[in-house]
Design an enzyme around this catalytic site. Structure first.
Site, short mmCIF file in Angstrom:
data_model
loop_
_atom_site.label_atom_id
_atom_site.label_comp_id
_atom_site.label_asym_id
_atom_site.label_seq_id
_atom_site.Cartn_x
_atom_site.Cartn_y
_atom_site.Cartn_z
N ASP A 102 44.94 42.97 42.51
CA ASP A 102 46.45 41.24 42.73
C ASP A 102 47.61 42.15 42.77
OD1 ASP A 102 47.33 39.54 41.80
OD2 ASP A 102 46.64 39.15 39.30
N GLU A 152 53.29 44.00 45.57
CA GLU A 152 54.52 43.83 46.55
C GLU A 152 55.76 44.29 46.46
OE1 GLU A 152 51.87 40.57 46.06
OE2 GLU A 152 52.96 41.03 44.37
N ASP A 201 50.39 32.09 43.00
CA ASP A 201 50.72 31.87 41.79
C ASP A 201 51.59 29.34 41.89
OD1 ASP A 201 50.17 33.70 40.53
OD2 ASP A 201 52.08 34.55 39.97
#
Length: 791
Positions: A441, A444, A509
Site C-alpha cells: 500500500d 505516493e 480507495d
C-alpha cells in the site's frame, strides 16, 4: 501549466521561446541532430544573442523513434531513470535519406521526415511521423509543426542577463504534437476521469487522491492514440500535459528542467503499440493460478482477531464460497507501529500456528498481509533503521519525519542497497510464518523538499514518482526469491512506468456507489492501455457501506476482473453482513457464490489468455474494446464495458433496476447465459437480475471451461484439463484454443477441423464434453433473469 494565453499571447509572467527553423542538420550514429534557433536567421548578425533548441531524432528499435529536445546541454543529468529495454533490445538500423527540402530517419516500420527548407529555399521547421513503408508513407501519424518545441522561464525576463543566476527562476522545456481530426488519446495510467483525455489537463504526479478526482495513484507517462501510435515520455519527474486543452489541436508535454526525451511507438494496432511499449519498459510477469481465486480481506479499520478471521472463512465455506487468499489488512500490527513487521501479539498470539491451521482446514490456500514503506517512530523497526541509516534524511542529517499517517514516521530509503536488503529480510521473517503475498500500500506521498537520498546523484523531484518502482521491486524480488519465478505476487496501489513488471495492482480507495464503480472501470481501462496486464478493485467499494444492490452488481464486475478481492474500510465485505439474507436466489451470498463459481469455470480460458497477454503487454481483463476492434470508431468511446481476453465482452450493470445499455462491434455475438445471438455493430439494452449481466462470446471462439457440476465451492486451483466443457461459437475450420494444465502452464491446443469437429483432445484428461453452438450452459442458464429491452 499553460504557456499561452489563448492563440495570440504568451501567458502572463513567462518568457517563452520556440524553435522557428532548422538552421543545421547533423547526422548521428542512429539519426539526426537539428539545431533550431528561436528566431529567424536572415543574416549573420541574427546568430548572435539568439537562444537555440537542439532536437535529436534517433532510431531505437523497429517501430520506435526517440525525440529529445534540449535548451542548455550543460545541465546535470541526474537520476533516477527508467530502466529501458530491460529484456534486451534489437536495435533497428537507422536509414537516413535526404533531398533538397527534407531529411528522413526510418527505424524499421516507423519514420520521421524533417522539413528543413520551404520550396523557395527559406529555412523552416517541421517534423512529420509516418509509416516507413512506401505504400503507407503518405499517412501522417502525428507531427510537430510551427512553434511546437521550445522552453519557458518564470518569472519572465526583461533582460537576458537575468539568467546569470537561476536561483530565483524556474526553467521548463516543452514539445507539442499535433492532434488529427477525431483523434482520441487514452492511457496515462489509472485515471478515473473521462476515458478520452482530449480536452483535459493532466498532471503526472502520484498522489493519494481516491478514485473521484483528477489525481491518480498510478501515473504512467505513456499515452495511446486512436491513430495507431503511442508516446512514452522518458522522465519520472512531474509532467504537465495539455491534451487538446491549452491548444485544441495539440498535445503539449512540459517538464521542469533543460531537456525532455520521448519515444514515438508505432502500431499500427493498439496491440502492436503495447507490445512495443512492453519491449521498451518491460513486460508483465505471469502470476500463479491460485491468485485468480477469491481474495477476502478483514477490511481496514474493522475490529478483528483470530476468532473473527476463523468465523469469516468458516462462514464463507459453509455458504459454498471458497476463499483462495485471505488478506490481513493494517491492524495485524499494533496501532502506532506500522510498519514494524510484527503481528499484534494480543490479537494474534500465534500467527504461524493460525496461518497453518487456516490452510490445513482448507479455509484458504494462501495468506497476504498489508505493508507500506512508512516506518512509525513508535516501534523497534524505526530505531534499528534509523541507527543503520536506512531512512530518508534531511540535508542537515536529521531523519525526515512527519505525523501524516503514522506518528513520527520515517521513509525507507530504497536508494540504499543495505536498506533494500533489510526490508527484504524483514519480509522473509513473515514468509517464515506462512505469509505468501504482500499488499504494498501507499508509496505516493514521497517528499521532494528538504530531503537527501542515500544516492546523492538522484533528483528528489524525479524520485517522487519513481519511488514506487523501487519499493515494489524490492518486495516482488523478495517474494520470487522465496517462492520462485512466476509464484511471487504483490497487491500494489501505486505505480509508475515499468511497474507492470511487478504485478499485480488494484484500483485504490473508491466509494461504495454506482458512480464510483464506473470510475473504477475507467481506471482499469486506462491502466490496461498503459501496459498493465493484471488489475483488481475493492469489490463493493472501499469507503462507506454499499447498499445490497451496489454490492451485488460490484460482485459481478469484480469477479470478471483478472483478480478479485472483497475489501472495505470501516465495514466488512462478507456477504451475509450486507443484506442478512443467506437463502433467497437474489441474496448477496447467493450472488457471490454464483459469480465466484463462474470465475472458477472461466479459469482454463483466463489462464490461457494470461499467457498471451503478458507477451503483448495487454490486459487480461478490463481490456478496452479498441484493442480488439481498433477500426471501429465507437470502440474508442466505450468506457462502461470491457473485454475479458479476446473472446468475451462484459458490460457491468450500474442501475438499481438492472437496466444496461451496451455496444457490440461487428460480427455475431452469443450470450454466455442464454445463447441468444445478436449481430453487431449496434447498441442494445437489457435488464438483468443479480445473477447475470451482458456477457457475450465473440464468433469463431472455442471456449474451454471448467465443468459446471463441481464449480460451486471449488478452489481456483484444480486440474484445468479435466472435468471440462468445450463450447464452440460460430467457429470456422482452423480455430484453436490453448489448453492449460493443473499448474496453469500451456499443455497443448485443440482445433476445429474441416468437419467442424474438435481435434487434439488428447490434451484434455478426465471427463469433458463438447457443447456446440446454440446449446445452453447447464446450471448457469438464468434466462428468467434477463429481459431484452432493445426493441
Amino acid at each position: 501549466m499553460k504557456i499561452r494565453d489563448g492563440m495570440w499571447h504568451t501567458a502572463e509572467g513567462l518568457y517563452v521561446k520556440y524553435a522557428e527553423e532548422v538552421y543545421e542538420t547533423t547526422t548521428t550514429t542512429r539519426g539526426v541532430r537539428l539545431l533550431c534557433p528561436t528566431g529567424k536567421i536572415r543574416s549573420r548578425g541574427d546568430t548572435l544573442n539568439q537562444p537555440t533548441v537542439t532536437l535529436t531524432i534517433e532510431a531505437e528499435a523497429d517501430g520506435i523513434l526517440s525525440v529529445e529536445a534540449v535548451h542548455w546541454d550543460g545541465a546535470q543529468r541526474r537520476g533516477p531513470n527508467f530502466e529501458l529495454f530491460p529484456h534486451g533490445r534489437q536495435e533497428a538500423e537507422a536509414v537516413i535519406t535526404n533531398n533538397a527540402t527534407s531529411t528522413t530517419v526510418a527505424s524499421g516500420s516507423l519514420a520521421a521526415t524533417v522539413t528543413t527548407n520551404d520550396e523557395d529555399g527559406s529555412r523552416i521547421f517541421g517534423v512529420r511521423f509516418h509509416p516507413s513503408a512506401d505504400s503507407d508513407s503518405r499517412r501522417t501519424l502525428t507531427s510537430m509543426s510551427h512553434r511546437s518545441v521550445g522552453f519557458a522561464i518564470s518569472p519572465a525576463l526583461s533582460n537576458p542577463q537575468q539568467v546569470e543566476t537561476m536561483n530565483d527562476k524556474e526553467h521548463y522545456i516543452f514539445t507539442q504534437t499535433d492532434l488529427g481530426v477525431g483523434e482520441s488519446i487514452h492511457g496515462l495510467g489509472e485515471r478515473f476521469g473521462a476515458f478520452n483525455k482530449v480536452g483535459q489537463q493532466v498532471e503526472l504526479w502520484n498522489a493519494d487522491g481516491g478514485t473521484s478526482s483528477e489525481q491518480a495513484y498510478k501515473n504512467i507517462p505513456f499515452f495511446m492514440s486512436s491513430r495507431g501510435y503511442g508516446v512514452f515520455l522518458d522522465t519520472p519527474d512531474r509532467v504537465e500535459l495539455e491534451v487538446g486543452s491549452a491548444r485544441c489541436s495539440r498535445v503539449e508535454a512540459l517538464v521542469h528542467g533543460q531537456r525532455l526525451k520521448w519515444y514515438l511507438i508505432y502500431g499500427p494496432t493498439p496491440r502492436d503499440v503495447l507490445r512495443r511499449y512492453g519491449q521498451l519498459t518491460g513486460q508483465p510477469r505471469t502470476l500463479p493460478s491460485w491468485s485468480y481465486g477469491l481474495w477476502l480481506s478483514t477490511s481496514f479499520t474493522t475490529n478483528y482477531d483470530e476468532s473473527t478471521v476463523q468465523g469469516f472463512l468458516t462462514g464463507m465455506r459453509d455458504r459454498g464460497i471458497q476463499v483462495d487468499v485471505f488478506h490481513f489488512d493494517c491492524f495485524w500490527m499494533r496501532a502506532f507501529t506500522w510498519t514494524d513487521f510484527v503481528f499484534d501479539s494480543e490479537r494474534f498470539p500465534d500467527p504461524a500456528g493460525q496461518i497453518a491451521r487456516l490452510k490445513k482446514a482448507g479455509l484458504c490456500r494462501k495468506v497476504c498481509v498489508w505493508m507500506n514503506p512508512y516506518i512509525a517512530q513508535n516501534g523497534a523497526a524505526f530505531a534499528y533503521a534509523a541507527e543503520k541509516g536506512y531512512l530518508l534524511r534531511r540535508p542537515n542529517g536529521d531523519i525526515w519525519q512527519w505525523d501524516l499517517w503514522q506518528a513520527g514516521m520515517g521513509l525507507v530509503d530504497f536508494t540504499n542497497p543495505e536498506a533494500c536488503k533489510w526490508y527484504a529480510e524483514s519480509l522473509n521473517k513473515l514468509f517464515d510464518l506462512g505469509v505468501d503475498a504482500i499488499k504494498t500500500d501507499f508509496g505516493e506521498r514521497i517528499p521532494i523538499r528538504d530531503v537527501q537520498w542515500h544516492d546523492q546523484s538522484v533528483d528528489p523531484s524525479r524520485m517522487h514518482n519513481y519511488y514506487t518502482f523501487l519499493y515494489n521491486r524490492v518486495v516482488y524480488e523478495a517474494l520470487t526469491a522465496r517462492y520462485g519465478e512466476g509464484q511471487g505476487i504483490l497487491f500494489a496501489r501505486s505505480a509508475t512506468a515499468g511497474g507492470q513488471r511487478f504485478p499485480l495492482h488494484w484500483g485504490g480507495d473508491c466509494e461504495s456507489t454506482a458512480v464510483a464503480m464506473a470510475e473504477s472501470v475507467r481506471g482499469g481501462l486506462s491502466l490496461g492501455l498503459s501496459g498493465f496486464s493484471f488489475w483488481s478493485v475493492d469489490i463493493g467499494g472501499f469507503e462507506g457501506s454499499p447498499p445490497p444492490w451496489i454490492y451485488k452488481r460490484w460482485v459481478a464486475f469484480g469477479l470478471l476482473c483478472s483478480h478479485s478481492r472483497l475489501h472495505g474500510s470501516n465495514s466488512y465485505r462478507v456477504p451475509w453482513t450486507i443484506d442478512n439474507d443467506d437463502r433467497s436466489p437474489s441474496s448477496a451470498t447467493t450472488t457471490l457464490a454464483r459469480w465466484t463459481a463462474l470465475k472458477n469455470r472461466l479459469l482454463p480460458y483466463l489462464l490461457a489468455q494470461a499467457k498471451e497477454s503478458v507477451n503483448d503487454s495487454v490486459p487480461v481483463s478490463v481490456r478496452a474494446t479498441c484493442i480488439e476492434f481498433p477500426d471501429d470508431p465507437t470502440a474508442w468511446t466505450l468506457d462502461r464495458q470491457f473485454f475479458i481476453g479476446d473472446s468475451l465482452l462484459a458490460a457491468p450493470v450500474f442501475e438499481e433496476d438492472g437496466e444496461v445499455e451496451f455496444y457490440l462491434p461487428r460480427g455475431r455475438w452469443t450470450s454466455f447465459f442464454t445463447n441468444k445471438v445478436r449481430t453487431g455493430p449496434g447498441w442494445f439494452r437489457e435488464r438483468h437480475g443479480f445473477g447475470s449481466m451482458p456477457l457475450y462470446v465473440r464468433e469463431n471462439t472455442v471456449l474451454i471451461l471448467g465443468g459446471a457440476s463441481s464449480a460451486t465451492g471449488r478452489s481456483a486451483v484444480y486440474d484445468y484439463a479435466s472435468d471440462t466443457e468445450v463450447v464452440t461459437y460460430g467457429v470456422q475450420p482452423g480455430t484453436k484454443a490453448v489448453v492449460v494444465n493443473a499448474d496453469g502452464d500451456v499443455s497443448g491446443t485443440i482445433e476445429v477441423n474441416t468437419d467442424g469437429n474438435i481435434t487434439g483432445t488428447e490434451v484434455l484428461t478426465g471427463s469433458w464434453k463438447h457443447s456446440r453452438d446454440e446449446r445452453a450452459l447447464g446450471d448457469l442458464t438464468v434466462a428468467d433473469e434477463i429481459v431484452d429491452l432493445s426493441a
